[in-house]
Write an enzyme that holds these catalytic residues in place. Structure first.
Site, PDB file in Angstrom:
ATOM      1  N   GLY A 152      10.201  -9.216  -0.691  1.00 11.57           N
ATOM      2  CA  GLY A 152      10.589  -8.931   0.537  1.00 11.57           C
ATOM      3  C   GLY A 152      12.096  -8.300   0.255  1.00 11.57           C
ATOM      4  N   GLY A 192      30.613   3.510 -23.947  1.00 12.60           N
ATOM      5  CA  GLY A 192      29.537   4.330 -24.205  1.00 12.60           C
ATOM      6  C   GLY A 192      28.326   3.556 -24.701  1.00 12.60           C
ATOM      7  N   GLU A 221       0.853  -1.116  -0.026  1.00 16.95           N
ATOM      8  CA  GLU A 221      -0.110   0.049  -0.264  1.00 16.95           C
ATOM      9  C   GLU A 221       0.973   1.167   0.022  1.00 16.95           C
ATOM     10  OE1 GLU A 221      -2.480  -0.531   3.297  1.00 16.95           O
ATOM     11  OE2 GLU A 221      -3.586  -2.234   2.493  1.00 16.95           O
ATOM     12  N   GLN A 257       9.594 -20.571  -1.687  1.00 13.68           N
ATOM     13  CA  GLN A 257       9.521 -20.869  -3.239  1.00 13.68           C
ATOM     14  C   GLN A 257       9.821 -19.627  -3.731  1.00 13.68           C
ATOM     15  OE1 GLN A 257       6.774 -23.796  -4.464  1.00 13.68           O
ATOM     16  NE2 GLN A 257       5.834 -22.752  -5.984  1.00 13.68           N
ATOM     17  N   GLU A 258       9.050 -18.618  -3.398  1.00 15.65           N
ATOM     18  CA  GLU A 258       9.160 -17.477  -4.170  1.00 15.65           C
ATOM     19  C   GLU A 258      10.617 -16.888  -4.110  1.00 15.65           C
ATOM     20  OE1 GLU A 258       6.469 -14.574  -2.386  1.00 15.65           O
ATOM     21  OE2 GLU A 258       7.261 -13.095  -3.411  1.00 15.65           O
ATOM     22  N   ARG A 259      11.406 -17.284  -2.936  1.00 19.25           N
ATOM     23  CA  ARG A 259      12.903 -16.709  -2.908  1.00 19.25           C
ATOM     24  C   ARG A 259      13.705 -17.264  -3.972  1.00 19.25           C
ATOM     25  NH1 ARG A 259      11.382 -14.952   2.996  1.00 19.25           N
ATOM     26  NH2 ARG A 259      10.157 -13.183   2.297  1.00 19.25           N
TER      27      ARG A 259
HETATM   28  C1  LIG Z   1       8.502  -3.140  -9.582  1.00 18.27           C
HETATM   29  C2  LIG Z   1       7.804  -3.343  -8.599  1.00 18.27           C
HETATM   30  C3  LIG Z   1       7.050  -4.372  -8.670  1.00 18.27           C
HETATM   31  C4  LIG Z   1       6.250  -4.955  -7.369  1.00 18.27           C
HETATM   32  N1  LIG Z   1       5.300  -5.794  -7.314  1.00 18.27           N
HETATM   33  C5  LIG Z   1       4.458  -5.916  -6.535  1.00 18.27           C
HETATM   34  C6  LIG Z   1       3.383  -6.749  -6.402  1.00 18.27           C
HETATM   35  O1  LIG Z   1       3.062  -7.238  -7.360  1.00 18.27           O
HETATM   36  N2  LIG Z   1       2.571  -6.815  -5.477  1.00 18.27           N
HETATM   37  C7  LIG Z   1       2.822  -6.231  -4.251  1.00 18.27           C
HETATM   38  O2  LIG Z   1       2.088  -6.283  -3.136  1.00 18.27           O
HETATM   39  N3  LIG Z   1       3.695  -5.564  -4.073  1.00 18.27           N
HETATM   40  C8  LIG Z   1       4.733  -5.231  -5.185  1.00 18.27           C
HETATM   41  N4  LIG Z   1       5.846  -4.317  -5.104  1.00 18.27           N
HETATM   42  C9  LIG Z   1       6.145  -3.814  -3.733  1.00 18.27           C
HETATM   43  C10 LIG Z   1       7.367  -4.301  -2.886  1.00 18.27           C
HETATM   44  O3  LIG Z   1       7.117  -5.596  -2.551  1.00 18.27           O
HETATM   45  C11 LIG Z   1       7.849  -3.303  -2.013  1.00 18.27           C
HETATM   46  O4  LIG Z   1       8.065  -2.408  -2.508  1.00 18.27           O
HETATM   47  C12 LIG Z   1       8.706  -3.918  -1.075  1.00 18.27           C
HETATM   48  O5  LIG Z   1       8.185  -4.949  -0.280  1.00 18.27           O
HETATM   49  C13 LIG Z   1       9.395  -2.925  -0.241  1.00 18.27           C
HETATM   50  O6  LIG Z   1       8.214  -1.947   0.518  1.00 18.27           O
HETATM   51  P1  LIG Z   1       8.280  -0.554   0.389  1.00 18.27           P
HETATM   52  O7  LIG Z   1       8.419   0.008  -0.868  1.00 18.27           O
HETATM   53  O8  LIG Z   1       6.976  -0.069   1.177  1.00 18.27           O
HETATM   54  O9  LIG Z   1       9.529  -0.115   1.179  1.00 18.27           O
HETATM   55  P2  LIG Z   1       9.777   0.201   2.850  1.00 18.27           P
HETATM   56  O10 LIG Z   1       9.008  -1.023   3.626  1.00 18.27           O
HETATM   57  O11 LIG Z   1       9.237   1.620   3.107  1.00 18.27           O
HETATM   58  O12 LIG Z   1      11.437   0.089   2.981  1.00 18.27           O
HETATM   59  C14 LIG Z   1      12.137   1.106   2.537  1.00 18.27           C
HETATM   60  C15 LIG Z   1      13.501   0.795   3.069  1.00 18.27           C
HETATM   61  O13 LIG Z   1      13.502   0.552   4.651  1.00 18.27           O
HETATM   62  C16 LIG Z   1      14.131  -0.810   4.588  1.00 18.27           C
HETATM   63  N5  LIG Z   1      13.549  -1.504   5.855  1.00 18.27           N
HETATM   64  C17 LIG Z   1      12.054  -1.411   6.034  1.00 18.27           C
HETATM   65  N6  LIG Z   1      11.880  -2.245   7.225  1.00 18.27           N
HETATM   66  C18 LIG Z   1      13.090  -2.767   7.462  1.00 18.27           C
HETATM   67  C19 LIG Z   1      13.652  -3.167   8.704  1.00 18.27           C
HETATM   68  N7  LIG Z   1      12.853  -4.153   9.650  1.00 18.27           N
HETATM   69  N8  LIG Z   1      14.983  -3.608   8.781  1.00 18.27           N
HETATM   70  C20 LIG Z   1      15.627  -3.052   7.985  1.00 18.27           C
HETATM   71  N9  LIG Z   1      15.346  -2.151   6.919  1.00 18.27           N
HETATM   72  C21 LIG Z   1      14.065  -2.122   6.791  1.00 18.27           C
HETATM   73  C22 LIG Z   1      13.766  -1.500   3.316  1.00 18.27           C
HETATM   74  O14 LIG Z   1      14.486  -2.658   3.186  1.00 18.27           O
HETATM   75  C23 LIG Z   1      13.933  -0.505   2.316  1.00 18.27           C
HETATM   76  O15 LIG Z   1      15.358  -0.395   2.071  1.00 18.27           O
HETATM   77  C24 LIG Z   1       6.730  -4.127  -6.101  1.00 18.27           C
HETATM   78  C25 LIG Z   1       7.498  -3.188  -6.273  1.00 18.27           C
HETATM   79  C26 LIG Z   1       8.104  -2.644  -7.237  1.00 18.27           C
HETATM   80  C27 LIG Z   1       9.192  -1.484  -7.368  1.00 18.27           C
END
Ligand SMILES: Cc1cc2nc3c(=O)[nH]c(=O)nc-3n(C[C@H](O)[C@H](O)[C@H](O)COP(=O)(O)OP(=O)(O)OC[C@H]3O[C@@H](n4cnc5c(N)ncnc54)[C@H](O)[C@@H]3O)c2cc1C
Length: 398
Positions: free
Chosen positions: A383, A359, A144, A260-262
């Protein structure tokens, strides 16, 4: 092709070979026909799809017709009943070509398995066959605008109203969001639950559901032909019969499939690494500077030698994990290691390979320019790599 449920072969590894420890002649035949399909149906159009920011829905229908969607589904539901190795072939080959076609692997190996394991018989009969033929294409909506890594904090709610759930909220970054016919939406059915994860459920939302709006197609730094969108739910009414599993089970369903996903993620990054290194070796042999091929410079050789070494180490590790996963072992910690390590390596490799192209590496006519952009998401999705390290540390008792 028959079902090969497990393999006990010792891992063998050759740097650029597509043959992996898990693969039998049947896997390789499947790979060859998928490669031919990609050569004919994807490669000639990839540039156009990247420009349009979209991969046509018909591609997935064609993939289904050729047996390239969810090969694992039980023949009782119209599938081929093949083992996980065929999903790996799909992940590797779609990653090698890149672009939006990777959504087919997400559909086949991440979302459809939720139905196979957790759906009721009625739901399986309704959806599974279409997921194989390509008539139904899927997406999973967890993230979200306000929360990604912290899945238990999702704010989208589903409130029971008679035989319906009424869903309100917003999702973002959803892969396949525009092309999907069926979306696994992660909702809170009990916002007061303690711990919060116990209040999470998964509801399967069909695309024509009133109150469900497919929002903006997002502009991204890479993956241009992949439809990644926002989804909006405004009093979207979904029959209670579309709940997956039980209320409050959503978080655990998602966790159950993470190993599995990983492995899929690590294998995809590995295949992309093979592709980048192989094309870079070709390039440095052809390109001349100061009257000699740039492959003759010690720096070039050391860069290539280091990347080849890292890829070899990764290949052996991932091969071993793939075989162990297929044999039913619990390798959660190692799968997290493989995900972060290989996606990180692939991202770094893309920069090193680009640099060796000079380049031309910056020009769109060379695949490395696109790969450099596309690979950047791998350490973020499925993740983040930091979350992988959290899991590893936790499982080490820290
Ligand atoms: C191209 C693309 C496709 C995607 N496809 C899907 C999809 O199909 N379905 C879906 O649901 N989502 C999807 N996502 C979302 C993706 O799974 C999330 O972007 C990801 O889980 C990270 O969440 P966030 O962006 O809110 O980052 P945040 O959770 O806000 O994290 C920001 C930073 O803080 C770090 N961080 C957060 N918590 C911790 C912690 N506890 N300890 C240390 N560091 C931490 C993170 O590692 C990251 O570096 C997609 C994202 C992209 C960019």
């Amino acid at each position: 092709m028959s079902k090969t449920s497990s393999t006990t072969k010792a891992p063998t590894f050759d740097l650029f070979s597509t043959k992996r420890a898990y693969s039998t002649d049947e896997h390789e035949m499947y790979r060859t026909s998928l490669q031919k399909f990609i050569e004919k149906e994807v490669k000639p159009y990839l540039h156009e799809w990247e420009e349009n920011g979209y991969t046509p829905r018909e591609l997935y229908k064609k993939m289904g017709e050729h047996g390239f969607l969810s090969p694992q589904v039980d023949p009782a539901y119209g599938g081929l009943g093949l083992d996980f190795g065929f999903n790996l072939v799909l992940a590797e080959e779609t990653s090698r070509i890149g672009g939006g076609i990777g959504g087919a692997s997400l559909h086949s190996s991440i979302t459809v398995p939720y139905i196979e394991k957790y759906a009721t018989e009625e739901q399986k009969l309704k959806y599974l066959n279409g997921c194989v033929t390509g008539d139904i294409f899927t997406a999973v909506a967890m993230t979200e605008p306000g929360t990604g890594s912290d899945l238990a904090s999702v704010n989208t709610t589903a409130v029971r109203d008679g035989d319906y759930y009424v869903i309100n909220g917003q999702k973002t970054f959803i892969t396949n969001g525009l092309n999907a016919d069926l979306i696994f939406v992660v909702v809170k059915t009990d916002p007061k639950a303690v711990p919060a994860r116990k209040g999470i459920s998964i509801i399967m939302v069909e695309k024509d559901t009133p109150g469900f709006i497919c929002g903006r197609k997002l502009k991204k730094m890479g993956g241009h032909s992949q439809d990644t969108v926002e989804l909006i739910f405004e009093d979207a009414r979904v029959p209670v019969s579309n709940l997956l599993g039980k209320e409050g089970e959503g978080f655990y369903i998602l966790m159950d499939k993470l190993q599995q996903e990983r492995i899929i993620c690590a294998s995809s990054a590995f295949a992309l690494g093979q592709e980048m290194l192989e094309s870079t070796i070709r390039y440095v042999k052809e390109r001349h500077a100061f009257g000699v091929p740039i492959s003759s410079f010690q720096n070039t050789q050391f860069e290539i030698a280091e990347m080849a070494t890292e890829l070899s180490i990764a290949g052996a590790f991932i091969d071993d994990l793939a075989v162990r996963h297929m044999n039913g072992e619990d390798i959660t910690t190692q799968a997290s290691m493989a995900k972060w390590w290989m996606t990180d390596k692939a991202r770094k490799m893309s920069a090193r390979c680009l640099q060796l192209h000079g380049g031309y590496g910056y020009m769109e006519e060379y695949d490395i320019a696109r790969q450099y952009r596309d690979v950047a998401v791998m350490p973020i999705y499925a993740g983040t790599n930091e979350i992988m390290k959290n899991i590893i540390a936790k499982n080490l008792g820290l």
